[in-house]
Design a protein around this motif. Structure first.
Motif, PDB file in Angstrom:
ATOM      1  N   ARG A  26      10.099   8.161  -4.054  1.00 52.67           N
ATOM      2  CA  ARG A  26       9.037   7.373  -3.439  1.00 52.67           C
ATOM      3  C   ARG A  26       9.580   6.670  -2.209  1.00 52.67           C
ATOM      4  O   ARG A  26      10.680   6.140  -2.227  1.00 52.67           O
ATOM      5  CB  ARG A  26       8.498   6.346  -4.416  1.00 52.67           C
ATOM      6  N   GLY A  27       8.793   6.702  -1.156  1.00 55.20           N
ATOM      7  CA  GLY A  27       9.258   6.087   0.086  1.00 55.20           C
ATOM      8  C   GLY A  27       8.241   5.109   0.619  1.00 55.20           C
ATOM      9  O   GLY A  27       7.482   4.515  -0.129  1.00 55.20           O
ATOM     10  N   LEU A  28       8.228   4.964   1.930  1.00 56.42           N
ATOM     11  CA  LEU A  28       7.351   3.989   2.554  1.00 56.42           C
ATOM     12  C   LEU A  28       6.130   4.641   3.189  1.00 56.42           C
ATOM     13  O   LEU A  28       5.486   4.054   4.037  1.00 56.42           O
ATOM     14  CB  LEU A  28       8.123   3.171   3.596  1.00 56.42           C
ATOM     15  N   SER A  29       5.847   5.886   2.791  1.00 53.05           N
ATOM     16  CA  SER A  29       4.600   6.454   3.290  1.00 53.05           C
ATOM     17  C   SER A  29       3.459   5.946   2.418  1.00 53.05           C
ATOM     18  O   SER A  29       3.675   5.403   1.340  1.00 53.05           O
ATOM     19  CB  SER A  29       4.655   7.980   3.302  1.00 53.05           C
ATOM     20  N   TRP A  30       2.244   6.111   2.895  1.00 49.55           N
ATOM     21  CA  TRP A  30       1.085   5.515   2.240  1.00 49.55           C
ATOM     22  C   TRP A  30       0.963   5.992   0.803  1.00 49.55           C
ATOM     23  O   TRP A  30       1.216   7.149   0.488  1.00 49.55           O
ATOM     24  CB  TRP A  30      -0.163   5.855   3.055  1.00 49.55           C
ATOM     25  N   GLY A  31       0.570   5.077  -0.082  1.00 53.51           N
ATOM     26  CA  GLY A  31       0.559   5.346  -1.520  1.00 53.51           C
ATOM     27  C   GLY A  31      -0.421   6.412  -1.978  1.00 53.51           C
ATOM     28  O   GLY A  31      -0.208   7.051  -3.005  1.00 53.51           O
ATOM     29  N   VAL A  32      -1.515   6.597  -1.253  1.00 57.96           N
ATOM     30  CA  VAL A  32      -2.493   7.626  -1.603  1.00 57.96           C
ATOM     31  C   VAL A  32      -2.835   8.405  -0.338  1.00 57.96           C
ATOM     32  O   VAL A  32      -3.189   7.797   0.670  1.00 57.96           O
ATOM     33  CB  VAL A  32      -3.807   7.013  -2.144  1.00 57.96           C
TER      34      VAL A  32
ATOM     35  N   GLU B 244       4.054   3.887  -1.228  1.00 59.82           N
ATOM     36  CA  GLU B 244       4.438   4.441  -2.531  1.00 59.82           C
ATOM     37  C   GLU B 244       5.283   3.453  -3.324  1.00 59.82           C
ATOM     38  O   GLU B 244       5.049   3.215  -4.505  1.00 59.82           O
ATOM     39  CB  GLU B 244       5.210   5.750  -2.332  1.00 59.82           C
TER      40      GLU B 244
ATOM     41  N   ILE C 109       0.158   7.349  -8.509  1.00 62.48           N
ATOM     42  CA  ILE C 109       1.477   7.050  -9.068  1.00 62.48           C
ATOM     43  C   ILE C 109       1.919   8.186  -9.987  1.00 62.48           C
ATOM     44  O   ILE C 109       3.069   8.623  -9.968  1.00 62.48           O
ATOM     45  CB  ILE C 109       1.431   5.693  -9.812  1.00 62.48           C
ATOM     46  N   ALA C 110       0.963   8.694 -10.779  1.00 63.21           N
ATOM     47  CA  ALA C 110       1.274   9.805 -11.686  1.00 63.21           C
ATOM     48  C   ALA C 110       1.634  11.065 -10.897  1.00 63.21           C
ATOM     49  O   ALA C 110       2.498  11.843 -11.293  1.00 63.21           O
ATOM     50  CB  ALA C 110       0.080  10.081 -12.596  1.00 63.21           C
TER      51      ALA C 110
ATOM     52  N   GLY D 220       0.815  -1.215   0.000  1.00 62.53           N
ATOM     53  CA  GLY D 220       0.000   0.000   0.000  1.00 62.53           C
ATOM     54  C   GLY D 220       0.846   1.261   0.000  1.00 62.53           C
ATOM     55  O   GLY D 220       0.343   2.362  -0.193  1.00 62.53           O
TER      56      GLY D 220
ATOM     57  N   ARG E 243       3.235  11.248  -8.324  1.00 65.40           N
ATOM     58  CA  ARG E 243       4.584  11.137  -7.746  1.00 65.40           C
ATOM     59  C   ARG E 243       5.657  11.068  -8.825  1.00 65.40           C
ATOM     60  O   ARG E 243       6.805  10.745  -8.548  1.00 65.40           O
ATOM     61  CB  ARG E 243       4.659   9.898  -6.855  1.00 65.40           C
ATOM     62  N   ARG E 244       5.278  11.363 -10.059  1.00 63.78           N
ATOM     63  CA  ARG E 244       6.256  11.359 -11.139  1.00 63.78           C
ATOM     64  C   ARG E 244       7.370  12.348 -10.824  1.00 63.78           C
ATOM     65  O   ARG E 244       7.132  13.503 -10.509  1.00 63.78           O
ATOM     66  CB  ARG E 244       5.582  11.737 -12.463  1.00 63.78           C
TER      67      ARG E 244
ATOM     68  N   GLU F 112      -5.344   4.916  -7.628  1.00 68.23           N
ATOM     69  CA  GLU F 112      -3.956   4.449  -7.502  1.00 68.23           C
ATOM     70  C   GLU F 112      -3.124   4.888  -8.696  1.00 68.23           C
ATOM     71  O   GLU F 112      -1.962   5.274  -8.561  1.00 68.23           O
ATOM     72  CB  GLU F 112      -3.921   2.924  -7.383  1.00 68.23           C
ATOM     73  N   ASN F 113      -3.725   4.801  -9.880  1.00 65.18           N
ATOM     74  CA  ASN F 113      -3.031   5.266 -11.083  1.00 65.18           C
ATOM     75  C   ASN F 113      -2.675   6.738 -10.958  1.00 65.18           C
ATOM     76  O   ASN F 113      -1.551   7.145 -11.264  1.00 65.18           O
ATOM     77  CB  ASN F 113      -3.921   5.050 -12.314  1.00 65.18           C
TER      78      ASN F 113
ATOM     79  N   MET G 215       6.129   7.022 -15.583  1.00 65.10           N
ATOM     80  CA  MET G 215       5.799   7.782 -14.389  1.00 65.10           C
ATOM     81  C   MET G 215       7.007   7.909 -13.457  1.00 65.10           C
ATOM     82  O   MET G 215       6.875   8.148 -12.262  1.00 65.10           O
ATOM     83  CB  MET G 215       4.634   7.120 -13.652  1.00 65.10           C
TER      84      MET G 215
ATOM     85  N   MET H 208      -5.119  -1.748 -11.562  1.00 67.15           N
ATOM     86  CA  MET H 208      -5.089  -0.870 -10.397  1.00 67.15           C
ATOM     87  C   MET H 208      -6.231   0.139 -10.486  1.00 67.15           C
ATOM     88  O   MET H 208      -6.747   0.433 -11.556  1.00 67.15           O
ATOM     89  CB  MET H 208      -3.730  -0.170 -10.301  1.00 67.15           C
TER      90      MET H 208
END
Lengths: 305, 258
Positions: B113-119, A162, B105-106, A160, B108-109, B101-102, A180, B97
């Motif tokens: 990117r780290g380990l914080s939550w993806g969204v 990044e 990801i865009a 979940g 964060r172009r 989520e898509n 991306m 996805m």
């Protein structure tokens, strides 16, 4: 009947321990879309590392950690072969697997197997701590459940994040992930590393629970992993929450073990087991093609509108 | 914004199929330019775009983006500066996805990117606002898998994804060629809207001469790896398809087939 129940009991326990390996296969096969054959080698690697460390007097729990780390290294090797040296995915895995056979043998000091007779393992340790009523299968099951729940929790969190989302995107559409700004090579290596770490951990747990490590214990790991992943998918579908998908993968592993236990009871020679598994997996993988050829889908007119 | 100097690309070097796709090409795109790029099959349009994006490395020449030399930079790194939409609607998005989520990801172009939550929660509102511009109702379908969308919807989403982090240069590689005519018009209008709203420098490859004239402030025609025609401003506004055909006729009749 009682004999069957007993063997099912231990099948469940084995299924959960092998289920950790299945989670690893799930990462490569389903998330990265990469059939990684390294696992045949890294499963035995985990078993070999853990067994030899226990023989050397290490703490069994610590040996699990080292086994996990050794699996990470195996995954990185496959990943580098594939991404940096551009060797096709299947072949990269085969190369690592073959290399690991020799490596595992030399880790075990040239012997094909190591018996942990009378040695302390995480299972004997846990048995001493648990109430007297717990038999061996129950202890194995408890440890397996604790480990797999913890791993599923960590994986749920990780995919979940990044980076985790980028790994999923890489497996789903590499082109998009790169456009991306994703370093897809690194993401593949990361996925392979994580997967093989889990497979080695599973191998270490299995070795400790069965009381020996064998250089051949990993043969067919990938096929069994695929079987479990597919069984889980067939039974629970793919439209479920991510955490439950992982649960279904471990459950698939348990069901696979139960099926095996039952057919062995019914008189299948254990030497035919791998053939049987291969047939099951081949059948399961061909279901979509067979369905498309022979079963015409019914069009739901109301829905189509 | 984009300076290309003496760019040469040869495919299959040293084999019988050796082919010079770009030869000594020079191009300067100013900030805020919206360039349409036309040319027959094999003219080198897509190759040019792919070299700018880093998919292929050129044999010779250099590429400068906003003053920085990106000639040897790997594709994923220069993605930080580039927004891309591909011809194939399946290529720009991850089907399995979710829409959100898509977009995440865009979003964060070009970022670490780290380990914080993806969204994040703030992103959700941001994406909903952005999706409203598309007018497709996708703002209410944030958790739908992208695979459920139609080609046109996916391409509109890909366009939004390419621009949600403002790129220094937007590369559009025949991004409406795979759509039906009606949808193609919609996506093109949307392109225009997004480009104007964000004042994006844009390079758009198209096979459609009408579109090449209608959109953008500058038109470039390529043939056999060279730029053979370059118009902008009033002259471009007054162009007609027949003018282009005539221009092109002197190079090849193949263009008519395109």
């Amino acid at each position: 009947m009682e004999g069957l129940l007993l063997s099912i009991n231990s099948a469940v326990a084995q299924g959960v321990l092998w289920g950790i390996m299945t989670l690893g296969v799930y990462i490569t096969y389903k998330i990265l879309d990469y059939a990684d054959l390294t696992v045949d080698g890294s499963f035995a690697l985990g078993g070999a590392v853990s067994a030899i460390l226990i023989m050397m007097g290490w703490d069994p729990l610590l040996s699990l950690l080292i086994a996990f780390l050794s699996g990470l290294v195996a995954g990185v090797v496959t990943g580098v072969l594939h991404t940096k040296l551009k060797i096709p995915a299947i072949l990269s895995g085969i190369l690592s697997m073959i290399a690991l056979y020799s490596i595992n043998l030399s880790i075990m000091g040239g012997k094909a197997n190591i018996a942990l007779l009378g040695m302390e393992t995480v299972f004997t340790k846990a048995q001493a701590l648990l109430p007297a009523g717990f038999d061996k299968a129950m202890v194995s099951l408890s440890i397996g459940v604790v480990f797999s729940l913890a791993i599923m929790g960590i994986l749920y969190w990780f995919f979940g994040t990044e980076i985790g989302a980028l790994i999923r995107a890489t497996g789903n559409n590499e082109n998009m992930a790169r456009a991306m700004g994703g370093n897809t090579d690194r993401m593949k290596i990361l996925g392979l590393l994580l997967s093989n770490g889990l497979v080695a951990l599973s191998g270490a747990l299995v070795a400790q629970s069965q009381g020996y490590a064998d250089v051949g214990m990993g043969t067919g790991t990938i096929v069994m992993g695929l079987a479990a992943v597919i069984i889980g998918e067939v039974l629970f579908g793919t439209r479920i929450n991510y955490f439950f998908r992982m649960t279904s993968v471990v459950t698939g592993s348990v069901i696979y073990r139960i099926i095996i236990a039952i057919i062995l009871r019914m008189g299948l020679k254990s030497s035919n087991l791998k053939l049987f598994t291969a047939i099951i997996v081949a059948m399961a993988l061909s279901i979509p093609e067979i369905k498309a050829k022979f079963i015409k889908p019914k069009i739901n007119l109301e829905k189509a509108e | 914004m984009l300076k290309i100097r003496n760019l040469t690309k040869v495919f299959n070097i040293g084999t019988i199929n050796e082919q010079m796709v770009l030869s000594n090409l020079n191009l300067h795109i100013r900030e805020g330019d919206f360039v349409t790029l036309i040319g027959g099959n094999g003219a080198g349009k897509s190759t040019l775009l792919n070299i700018i994006a880093g998919v292929y490395m050129p044999e010779e020449g250099e590429i400068l983006l906003a003053g920085e030399d990106i000639t040897k930079m790997p594709e994923y790194k220069r993605a930080a500066f580039l927004g891309r939409v591909f011809q194939d609607p399946l290529m720009g998005t991850a089907a399995d996805m979710e829409i959100i989520e898509n977009l995440a990801i865009a979003n964060r172009r070009g970022k670490r990117r780290g380990l914080s939550w993806g969204v994040t929660r703030e992103e959700k509102t941001k994406f909903q606002e952005a999706l409203k511009i598309l007018g497709l109702g996708l703002e209410n379908r944030l958790n739908d898998k992208v695979g459920l969308l139609s080609g046109g919807q996916r391409q509109a989403l890909a366009l939004l994804m390419a621009t949600i982090q403002r790129p220094k240069l937007l590369l559009l590689d025949e991004h409406t060629a795979a759509l039906d005519p009606k949808t193609a018009v919609k996506v093109l209008e949307l392109t225009q809207e997004l480009v104007e709203k964000n004042r994006l420098t844009t390079l758009m490859v198209t096979h459609n001469m009408k579109d090449a004239i209608k959109y953008g402030n500058r038109l470039i025609m390529m043939n056999k790896g060279e730029i053979v025609y370059d118009v902008s401003g009033e002259e471009k506004k007054n162009l007609k398809v027949t003018d282009l055909l005539e221009k092109f006729g002197s190079f090849s009749d193949r263009m008519l087939l395109a």
